[in-house]
Design an enzyme around this catalytic site. Structure first.
Site, mmCIF file in Angstrom:
data_model
loop_
_atom_site.group_PDB
_atom_site.id
_atom_site.type_symbol
_atom_site.label_atom_id
_atom_site.label_comp_id
_atom_site.label_asym_id
_atom_site.label_seq_id
_atom_site.Cartn_x
_atom_site.Cartn_y
_atom_site.Cartn_z
ATOM 1 N N ARG A 44 0.820 -1.219 0.000
ATOM 2 C CA ARG A 44 0.000 0.000 0.000
ATOM 3 C C ARG A 44 0.852 1.266 0.000
ATOM 4 O O ARG A 44 0.433 2.284 -0.559
ATOM 5 C CB ARG A 44 -0.949 -0.009 1.198
ATOM 6 C CG ARG A 44 -2.066 -0.990 0.985
ATOM 7 C CD ARG A 44 -3.121 -0.886 2.030
ATOM 8 N NE ARG A 44 -4.278 -1.666 1.613
ATOM 9 C CZ ARG A 44 -5.204 -2.123 2.438
ATOM 10 N NH1 ARG A 44 -5.114 -1.881 3.737
ATOM 11 N NH2 ARG A 44 -6.220 -2.813 1.976
ATOM 12 N N LYS A 207 -19.282 -17.124 1.289
ATOM 13 C CA LYS A 207 -20.681 -17.013 1.713
ATOM 14 C C LYS A 207 -21.568 -16.231 0.768
ATOM 15 O O LYS A 207 -21.171 -15.202 0.241
ATOM 16 C CB LYS A 207 -20.735 -16.298 3.066
ATOM 17 C CG LYS A 207 -20.140 -17.072 4.203
ATOM 18 C CD LYS A 207 -20.277 -16.233 5.437
ATOM 19 C CE LYS A 207 -19.633 -16.880 6.641
ATOM 20 N NZ LYS A 207 -19.407 -15.854 7.666
ATOM 21 N N GLY A 360 -10.105 -9.593 -1.416
ATOM 22 C CA GLY A 360 -8.820 -9.949 -0.812
ATOM 23 C C GLY A 360 -8.298 -11.307 -1.249
ATOM 24 O O GLY A 360 -7.148 -11.418 -1.708
ATOM 25 N N GLY A 383 -13.824 -4.087 0.320
ATOM 26 C CA GLY A 383 -15.205 -3.603 0.498
ATOM 27 C C GLY A 383 -15.550 -2.451 -0.429
ATOM 28 O O GLY A 383 -16.662 -2.390 -0.974
HETATM 29 P P1 ADP Z 1 -12.746 -12.629 -1.544
HETATM 30 O O1 ADP Z 1 -11.827 -12.284 -0.384
HETATM 31 O O2 ADP Z 1 -11.999 -12.764 -2.829
HETATM 32 O O3 ADP Z 1 -13.926 -11.718 -1.625
HETATM 33 P P2 ADP Z 1 -14.145 -14.585 0.043
HETATM 34 O O4 ADP Z 1 -13.531 -14.024 1.273
HETATM 35 O O5 ADP Z 1 -15.595 -14.391 -0.175
HETATM 36 O O6 ADP Z 1 -13.333 -14.104 -1.262
HETATM 37 O O7 ADP Z 1 -13.929 -16.158 0.016
HETATM 38 C C1 ADP Z 1 -12.672 -16.762 0.070
HETATM 39 C C2 ADP Z 1 -12.667 -17.990 0.905
HETATM 40 O O8 ADP Z 1 -13.671 -18.914 0.485
HETATM 41 C C3 ADP Z 1 -11.356 -18.724 0.781
HETATM 42 O O9 ADP Z 1 -10.706 -18.723 2.031
HETATM 43 C C4 ADP Z 1 -11.734 -20.124 0.335
HETATM 44 O O10 ADP Z 1 -10.987 -21.140 0.994
HETATM 45 C C5 ADP Z 1 -13.186 -20.218 0.720
HETATM 46 N N1 ADP Z 1 -13.905 -21.206 -0.083
HETATM 47 C C6 ADP Z 1 -14.038 -21.230 -1.420
HETATM 48 N N2 ADP Z 1 -14.713 -22.318 -1.817
HETATM 49 C C7 ADP Z 1 -15.017 -23.023 -0.703
HETATM 50 C C8 ADP Z 1 -15.708 -24.248 -0.456
HETATM 51 N N3 ADP Z 1 -16.226 -24.958 -1.466
HETATM 52 N N4 ADP Z 1 -15.833 -24.659 0.823
HETATM 53 C C9 ADP Z 1 -15.314 -23.936 1.823
HETATM 54 N N5 ADP Z 1 -14.654 -22.761 1.662
HETATM 55 C C10 ADP Z 1 -14.506 -22.316 0.413
HETATM 56 MG MG MG Z 2 -11.974 -12.698 1.715
#
Ligand code: ADP
Ligand code: MG
Length: 430
Positions: A44, A207, A360, A383
């Protein structure tokens, strides 16, 4: 030249202001990880350099403002910007003065006595409780330090804080965006303003609940939405499929059903996995089990998308003109379950489309894939990027853009007419 973001909105950039020799306060995002009193990752800090260096080249007197962590209005020594100041001084090859406090007489004195080409870093602005409350007194006091205000902290643009929003009301000479802000806004606007027929979105991650708003907005703005990751199982369960012990958010089954129905009404394809890589337990060394069908038997959980799904997603991606991706396709942190995520990274890299990756974990995945330099833009915002892509106005950006009032009114009228059209299900009840 200000950047035209849409017909009615333009963004003034640091290059549009005559800052030669003047006081310029730059809101930067130096919210870096600190370990043992040292900066653990200076990404950053490096990202803010182009704007700071431009101001120095113009012999401006530069005041930097940032937050670090969540000191909640107290002076927490572990959250001092001192280690950041040291790293910044190294990168700039010149001295950086750190004030003891974000505000107060000493800071005012230091800023008024800055010479051309000198840099003052104000101490963590969240040491002052008014920062996150967008306190007017704090905003006025910060504004009094400077002639011009530049916001280069895209990562906090979704928060209306004193140093990102309030301050702009009390700046007399001019407000504008720094290079990092300009780059983010320009890239994300290309996705936001893409024609529906051009845009393909890939969404995954942990989620549904984290991403309801972005999912809703994508169903309104993309032709195809490819869903992977854990959230896919909530959708599959909502369709009545067996998902074994995969992660399912029971409380969002209804949301998923409504999103599917809403998409169907609008002719938008929400494309879900048709095969999986599963395991009996949530464990890095779990043995991967291929499941060549949609339904997952009892006792197994889906941890990655399967080869047929990968091929189907790649096919859709290859026809897009604009691509966006947020959320990994599986537990990519574990090599056995990373294939799907890295396959999407490759599909993005080999596509001719303009592509943006945000979030992230997704950003970490694209870096780990070694293909980061082959996508159009990697958003640093977390975010802020998601809210931008949802079409929400970000207070930190609203405070520095210029709107053509007449055009905006016309656009709002059109939006209202569109919204009044029948056949659009009400999915805002959640
Ligand atoms: P980002 O940070 O890119 O927005 P998220 O924080 O929403 O992504 O999600 C990332 C997490 O989701 C990772 O740590 C990954 O391990 C988890 N994940 C992805 N697919 C699955 C799955 N099928 N079951 C459990 N966890 C999962
Ligand atoms: Mg994340």
């Amino acid at each position: 030249m200000p950047i035209q973001l849409s017909p009615d909105v333009s963004l003034t950039t640091i290059e549009d202001l005559d800052i030669e020799g003047r006081l310029v306060l730059i809101r930067v995002d130096f919210n870096t990880p600190i370990a043992d009193g040292r900066v653990a990752d200076d990404t950053r800090i490096r990202a803010a350099l182009p704007t700071i260096q431009y101001a120095l080249k113009k012999n401006a007197r530069v005041i930097l403002v940032s937050h670090l962590g969540r000191p909640k209005g107290k002076e927490v020594e572990a959250l001092s910007l001192a280690p950041v100041g040291d790293v910044l001084a190294e990168h700039l090859g010149q001295e950086v003065t750190l004030s003891d406090r974000p505000l107060g007489e000493a800071s005012a004195f230091l800023s008024q006595n800055l010479k051309e080409g000198e840099v003052l870093l104000l101490e963590n602005v969240r040491f002052h409780g008014g920062e996150t409350k967008n306190n007017e007194h704090l905003a006025r006091e910060l504004a009094a330090f400077t002639d011009f205000y530049i916001n280069d902290a895209f990562g906090t643009a979704h928060r209306a804080h004193a140093s990102t929003t309030g301050i702009t009301q009390f700046i007399h000479e001019g407000v504008a965006a720094g290079y990092l802000m300009v780059e983010e806004v320009r890239a994300l606007s290309q996705v936001l303003n893409a024609k529906r027929s051009e845009l393909v979105a890939v969404i995954g991650g942990a989620k549904v609940s984290d991403k309801i708003s972005i999912l809703k907005s994508l169903v309104l703005r993309a032709n195809s939405v490819l869903v992977g990751g854990a959230m896919a199982y909530t959708f599959l369960a909502a369709q009545g499929h067996e998902v074994g012990s995969s992660l399912v958010e029971e409380e969002h089954l209804k949301t998923a059903q409504e999103l599917l129905a809403f998409a169907q009404e609008r002719g938008v394809n929400i494309i879900l996995p048709v095969d999986h890589l599963a395991a009996a337990e949530f464990n890095e060394s779990a043995i991967p089990v291929s499941i060549d069908q949609i339904d997952i038997p009892d006792g197994l959980m889906g941890l990655d998308i399967g080869p047929k799904t990968i091929a189907a997603f790649q096919e859709v991606i290859s026809h897009a003109q604009v691509l966006m991706w947020n959320g990994p396709m599986g537990v990519f942190e574990w090599p056995s379950f990373s294939t799907g995520t890295f396959a999407i990274a490759e599909a993005f890299a080999s596509s001719e489309a303009y592509s943006v990756v945000g979030g992230g974990d997704s950003v970490r995945a694209i870096h780990e894939s070694g293909l980061a330099d082959q996508v159009g833009h990697i958003s640093t915002g977390g975010g802020a990027s998601l809210e931008f892509l949802e079409g929400k106005p970000l207070p930190g950006i609203e405070a520095i853009i210029k709107r053509d009032a007449e055009l905006t009114a016309l656009k709002e009228e059109l939006d209202r007419e569109l919204a009044a059209q029948p056949k659009v299900a009400n999915i805002d009840s959640h």
